[in-house]
Design an enzyme around this catalytic site. Structure first.
Site, PDB file in Angstrom:
ATOM      1  N   CYS A 111       0.802  -1.232   0.000  1.00  0.00           N
ATOM      2  CA  CYS A 111       0.000   0.000   0.000  1.00  0.00           C
ATOM      3  C   CYS A 111       0.834   1.281   0.000  1.00  0.00           C
ATOM      4  O   CYS A 111       0.459   2.260  -0.650  1.00  0.00           O
ATOM      5  CB  CYS A 111      -1.004   0.008   1.153  1.00  0.00           C
ATOM      6  SG  CYS A 111      -0.297  -0.204   2.779  1.00  0.00           S
ATOM      7  N   ASP A 345      -7.637   5.627  -1.280  1.00  0.00           N
ATOM      8  CA  ASP A 345      -7.284   4.407  -0.558  1.00  0.00           C
ATOM      9  C   ASP A 345      -6.787   3.337  -1.530  1.00  0.00           C
ATOM     10  O   ASP A 345      -7.511   2.957  -2.449  1.00  0.00           O
ATOM     11  CB  ASP A 345      -8.533   3.921   0.188  1.00  0.00           C
ATOM     12  CG  ASP A 345      -8.241   2.771   1.142  1.00  0.00           C
ATOM     13  OD1 ASP A 345      -7.098   2.273   1.144  1.00  0.00           O
ATOM     14  OD2 ASP A 345      -9.165   2.378   1.884  1.00  0.00           O
ATOM     15  N   HIS A 347      -6.146   0.265  -0.678  1.00  0.00           N
ATOM     16  CA  HIS A 347      -6.507  -1.054  -0.153  1.00  0.00           C
ATOM     17  C   HIS A 347      -7.738  -1.637  -0.836  1.00  0.00           C
ATOM     18  O   HIS A 347      -8.747  -1.936  -0.194  1.00  0.00           O
ATOM     19  CB  HIS A 347      -6.736  -0.977   1.358  1.00  0.00           C
ATOM     20  CG  HIS A 347      -5.553  -0.512   2.123  1.00  0.00           C
ATOM     21  ND1 HIS A 347      -5.311   0.826   2.366  1.00  0.00           N
ATOM     22  CD2 HIS A 347      -4.534  -1.192   2.699  1.00  0.00           C
ATOM     23  CE1 HIS A 347      -4.191   0.943   3.061  1.00  0.00           C
ATOM     24  NE2 HIS A 347      -3.701  -0.263   3.269  1.00  0.00           N
TER      25      HIS A 347
END
Length: 459
Positions: A111, A345, A347
């Site tokens: 990430c 994000d 993820h």
């Protein structure tokens, strides 16, 4: 035979982990994010106002446009278009195997590399497209009311998008009533921008040949003791990005360089030397520079005294965002409203896209909805990024940021500083005689190891 057996075990283990991560990270893509109608929203230096006579909150997915007037609705759409136009890089699966491992996905560990890619991508967008550019198809991305999208849904959307490239776009252009609109759609500048839009994304493709793809970044990370599957902190990623840009061979990238601050200090002469270095063409010219400043916004927790400074930084048009996050998760911070940060994000697990194919689908590289997080939840370790096209831009930025640092600092020392002159340690990267395989100096390796022990652990 024993080695073969070990390889088979690793492959089975990799497939199992890939299946687990696919289930874990493909579950939720978006939940509705609400913005106050009474406070301005900042996104990488641009300010948007959703103010109305009423009070309450406003969703940016367009679900309650009927409740607000046309002017405010338009402003919300401009914000959405601007946000969606930023390049979104997330976990991917089923990409070519990473050298030296059995991994075909970065789910669960990549990430921070992804947020670093997003920051660099924004810098390249400023360089090639400018801050005013927005993707013409941004609002065409499906932004349904569904609270969760699965990887299967994304695959279907991607397939339909790819199939519709030739089937839908041409009729839309031809159906316009005014010849001026047709001419605008065929405008050379618009075509140029689309070429660069795709080219920038292709540099971040998940293949060994992509200049800033995951495979290349991992190779540079090995020089600091990292391997595929390790977690990477914001400071380590800053140095990896610098190396990736230095080693990039695409002629288009020869006009860009990256400088990483040393111990929270930006040495102005070192930056200018980088900008004034000779281009590959043999002509003396100035390069644009992306300045990366790894900092800590407190001890174990983020110090709220730094909130105004972070908001000030994100209010600058030459800011390219912040590699940060909250404990155990890295996010790309691109804006704020009140005391909440706006972020993208990484993820979310998506399928591999072959960016070497002509007209590859763009949809999965653009985030349909922003997310917000309270500043107090932010992990103190982060890397701040700026873009300066010329030496004059850098000098102006350093003066502006220095004033901001002084006014926001309640402590004796500011978060970081700009210092005139060169650093004591000569920047080895500008020395062509240094062996290519020795990408990090001993001092840098020590600094990177120190950063690695200080930064948050990622999932």
């Amino acid at each position: 035979m024993e080695a073969t057996g070990t390889d088979e075990v690793e492959k089975i283990k990799s497939k199992f982990m890939s299946a687990w991560h696919n289930m874990k990270y493909s579950w939720v893509l978006k939940t509705k994010t609400y913005f106050s109608r009474n406070s301005p929203v900042f996104l990488l230096g641009k300010c948007y106002h959703f103010k109305t006579d009423g009070s309450g909150e406003l969703s940016t997915d367009g679900s309650n446009f009927d409740k607000i007037n046309t002017e405010i609705s338009g402003n919300v759409e401009e914000f959405r278009k601007d946000f969606i136009s930023r390049i979104w890089l997330t976990y991917r699966e089923e990409f070519p195997q990473i050298k030296g491992s059995a991994l075909t996905t970065d789910c669960g560990w990549g990430c921070t590399l992804r947020t670093g890619q997003m920051l660099l991508a924004q810098g390249l967008m400023l360089h090639f497209l400018g801050r005013a550019w927005v993707w013409p198809d941004a609002l065409d991305i499906d932004n349904s009311d569904s609270e969760s999208w699965t990887a299967h849904t994304v695959k279907k959307l991607t397939a339909s998008f790819e199939a519709s490239l030739t089937a839908e776009r041409e009729p839309k252009i031809l159906s316009n009533h005014h010849q001026g609109t047709l001419k605008r759609n065929c405008d050379d500048n618009e075509m140029r921008n689309e070429v660069y839009h795709r080219k920038i994304i292709s540099w971040f493709g998940d293949s060994p040949l992509a200049a800033f793809g995951l495979h290349q970044l991992i190779e540079y990370g090995k020089k600091s003791g990292k391997i595929a599957g390790d977690w990477y902190g914001p400071a380590v990623v800053a140095h990896i990005l610098r190396k990736a840009v230095e080693e990039a061979r695409d002629p288009e990238l020869q006009g860009v360089t990256v400088y990483v601050a040393q111990d929270c200090t930006v040495y102005s002469s070192d930056v200018i030397d980088r900008q004034c270095s000779f281009m590959d063409s043999g002509k003396a010219d100035t390069k644009a520079v992306i300045i990366l400043v790894p900092v800590r916004l407190g001890g174990e927790r983020t110090n709220m005294d730094y909130l105004e400074f972070v908001k000030g930084i994100l209010s600058l048009e030459y800011c390219v965002g912040i590699i940060g996050g909250k404990p155990k998760q890295s996010y790309y911070f691109a804006g704020f409203q009140d005391d909440s940060l706006i972020y993208m994000d990484p993820h979310y697990c998506q399928s591999f896209v072959d960016v070497s194919i002509k007209d590859f689908p763009l949809e999965s590289f653009h985030c349909p909805s922003p997310k917000k997080m309270s500043f107090k939840k932010m992990d103190p370790s982060c890397t701040i990024g700026f873009y300066c096209r010329t030496v004059q831009d850098f000098e102006k930025a350093s003066e502006e940021i220095t004033k901001m640092l002084k006014s926001s600092s309640k402590e004796k020392y500011p978060l970081f500083t700009f210092v005139k002159g060169h650093s004591r340690d000569y920047d080895f990267a500008s020395t062509p005689l240094r062996e290519e395989n020795d990408l990090f100096s001993e001092d840098e390796k020590k600094r990177l190891k120190r950063f690695s022990t200080e930064e948050f652990v990622l999932l």
